[in-house]
Motif scaffolding. Structure first.
Motif, short mmCIF file in Angstrom:
data_model
loop_
_atom_site.label_atom_id
_atom_site.label_comp_id
_atom_site.label_asym_id
_atom_site.label_seq_id
_atom_site.Cartn_x
_atom_site.Cartn_y
_atom_site.Cartn_z
N UNK A 1 36.82 41.23 107.61
CA UNK A 1 37.56 40.25 106.81
C UNK A 1 39.00 40.66 106.52
N UNK A 2 39.49 41.74 107.17
CA UNK A 2 40.90 42.09 107.05
C UNK A 2 41.74 41.21 107.96
N UNK A 3 43.08 41.33 107.87
CA UNK A 3 43.97 40.49 108.68
C UNK A 3 43.73 40.61 110.18
N UNK A 4 43.57 41.83 110.69
CA UNK A 4 43.33 42.01 112.12
C UNK A 4 41.98 41.45 112.53
N UNK A 5 41.00 41.57 111.65
CA UNK A 5 39.67 41.04 111.92
C UNK A 5 39.72 39.52 112.04
N UNK A 6 40.40 38.89 111.12
CA UNK A 6 40.50 37.42 111.15
C UNK A 6 41.26 36.97 112.39
N UNK A 7 42.29 37.72 112.77
CA UNK A 7 43.06 37.38 113.96
C UNK A 7 42.18 37.46 115.20
N UNK A 8 41.45 38.56 115.36
CA UNK A 8 40.63 38.75 116.56
C UNK A 8 39.51 37.73 116.64
N UNK A 9 38.93 37.38 115.51
CA UNK A 9 37.87 36.39 115.52
C UNK A 9 38.43 35.02 115.90
N UNK A 10 39.63 34.71 115.39
CA UNK A 10 40.25 33.43 115.73
C UNK A 10 40.61 33.38 117.21
N UNK A 11 40.87 34.55 117.81
CA UNK A 11 41.25 34.61 119.22
C UNK A 11 40.03 34.63 120.14
N UNK A 12 38.84 34.57 119.56
CA UNK A 12 37.63 34.42 120.36
C UNK A 12 37.06 35.69 120.96
N UNK A 13 37.36 36.86 120.37
CA UNK A 13 36.81 38.10 120.89
C UNK A 13 35.30 38.16 120.65
N UNK A 14 34.61 38.94 121.47
CA UNK A 14 33.18 39.11 121.34
C UNK A 14 32.86 40.20 120.32
N UNK A 15 32.03 39.87 119.34
CA UNK A 15 31.63 40.86 118.35
C UNK A 15 30.43 41.64 118.88
N UNK A 16 30.57 42.97 118.96
CA UNK A 16 29.49 43.82 119.45
C UNK A 16 28.63 44.38 118.33
N UNK A 17 29.09 44.23 117.08
CA UNK A 17 28.34 44.77 115.94
C UNK A 17 29.28 45.42 114.96
N UNK A 18 28.70 46.26 114.10
CA UNK A 18 29.45 46.83 112.99
C UNK A 18 29.16 48.33 112.83
N UNK A 19 30.09 49.01 112.20
CA UNK A 19 29.91 50.42 111.86
C UNK A 19 30.24 50.57 110.39
#
Length: 288
Positions: free
Chosen positions: A265-283
């Motif tokens: 939910x940070x700025x880079x996270x929101x940008x990457x999600x808006x750009x359609x990147x594939x989420x592989x999971x979380x750490x």
């Protein structure tokens, strides 16, 4: 081999390897985990370690004698002496109880090695509800074109001398984002190009270094970059233009993919999600 793949593979909800970080899902093997054990004995970088480009010796190493490998869970502790030192225990397993068990091991090993920090790293799958920590995302350059976004972005060295000289102040202001470290590498000529955005003859954002290196199976990977925009310059779309320029550079230079770690939910996270990147999971990393 130390690791049994029939035990370990079901536990790997996210392609994260201790001391290496995220890797391409297709490159994930038991051999990669075995490599981290061998590297622990020498302190050398593995040939495909993304941090190898910075030189020196590998600071973080696996405590191979303390690895716990069982059918239902695997605990892999690592040690770094950076600062006051930290033990991390990577807790692989589907049961939530692995966190408590890993925390006990982390605390014990921190005392044994006389370091101040003890942490548990819990990889969580992409379907995790209400995730926290870091999201692992992948940009696949083979999925489609990455057009040049245009805009006020070019390599730092392509700007006028007067604009280039403003990079030092920008880097100092964004020290917390790693730009001061990046600037020292640039001054030493020890990194790839850095892309910068300038407004009114002043650098206000940058992403870099831009470098493509082979991964464990020889697939070309765009390496992670430092990425920052001055607070007063945000909200104008410069971050998106910088990121798209970096993706254009990566595809143009033969990269097949890039892995990114973004704060949920940070700025880079929101940008990457808006750009359609594939989420592989979380750490999720938690102190003990």
């Amino acid at each position: 081999m130390f690791f049994r793949w029939d035990w370990l593979r079901p536990q790997l909800t996210v392609p994260i390897v201790p001391t290496l970080g995220p890797v391409h899902p297709d490159a994930l093997t038991a051999g990669m985990f075995e490599d981290t054990l061998r590297a622990a004995e020498t302190g050398d970088f593995l040939p495909y370690d993304k941090d190898r480009r910075w030189g020196g010796k590998k600071d973080e190493r696996v405590l191979r004698g303390d690895v716990v490998h069982q059918p239902e869970h695997t605990f892999i502790p690592t040690l770094t002496r950076r600062g006051r030192g930290t033990v991390k225990v990577f807790a692989y397993g589907l049961r939530d109880s692995v966190v408590e068990e890993a925390a006990e091991l982390a605390a014990k090993l921190a005392a044994v090695h006389d370091v101040a920090g003890a942490q548990v790293v819990r990889p969580l799958g992409p379907g995790t509800t209400h995730p926290q920590g870091t999201r692992i995302q992948m940009k696949d350059f083979t999925a489609g074109p990455c057009p040049d976004p245009g805009g006020p972005v070019r390599p730092v060295t392509a700007w006028s001398t007067a604009v280039q000289e403003t990079f030092a102040l920008f880097a100092e202001a964004m020290t917390g984002d790693g730009l001061a470290f990046l600037h020292t590498r640039m001054q030493a000529g020890r990194c790839g190009p850095v892309l910068a955005a300038a407004v009114e003859e002043r650098i206000v954002g940058a992403i870099g270094p831009m470098e493509v290196l082979p991964d464990a199976v020889g697939r070309p990977q765009l390496m992670p970059q430092y990425f920052a925009v001055l607070p007063e310059a945000r909200g104008q779309g410069l971050g998106r233009v910088l990121w798209r320029a970096a993706m254009y550079w990566g595809q143009s230079h033969g990269a097949a993919y890039q892995l990114l770690q973004t704060e949920v939910d940070g700025p880079s996270d929101r940008l990457c999600r808006a750009e359609g990147l594939t989420s592989l999971g979380f750490s999720c990393t938690a102190p003990v």
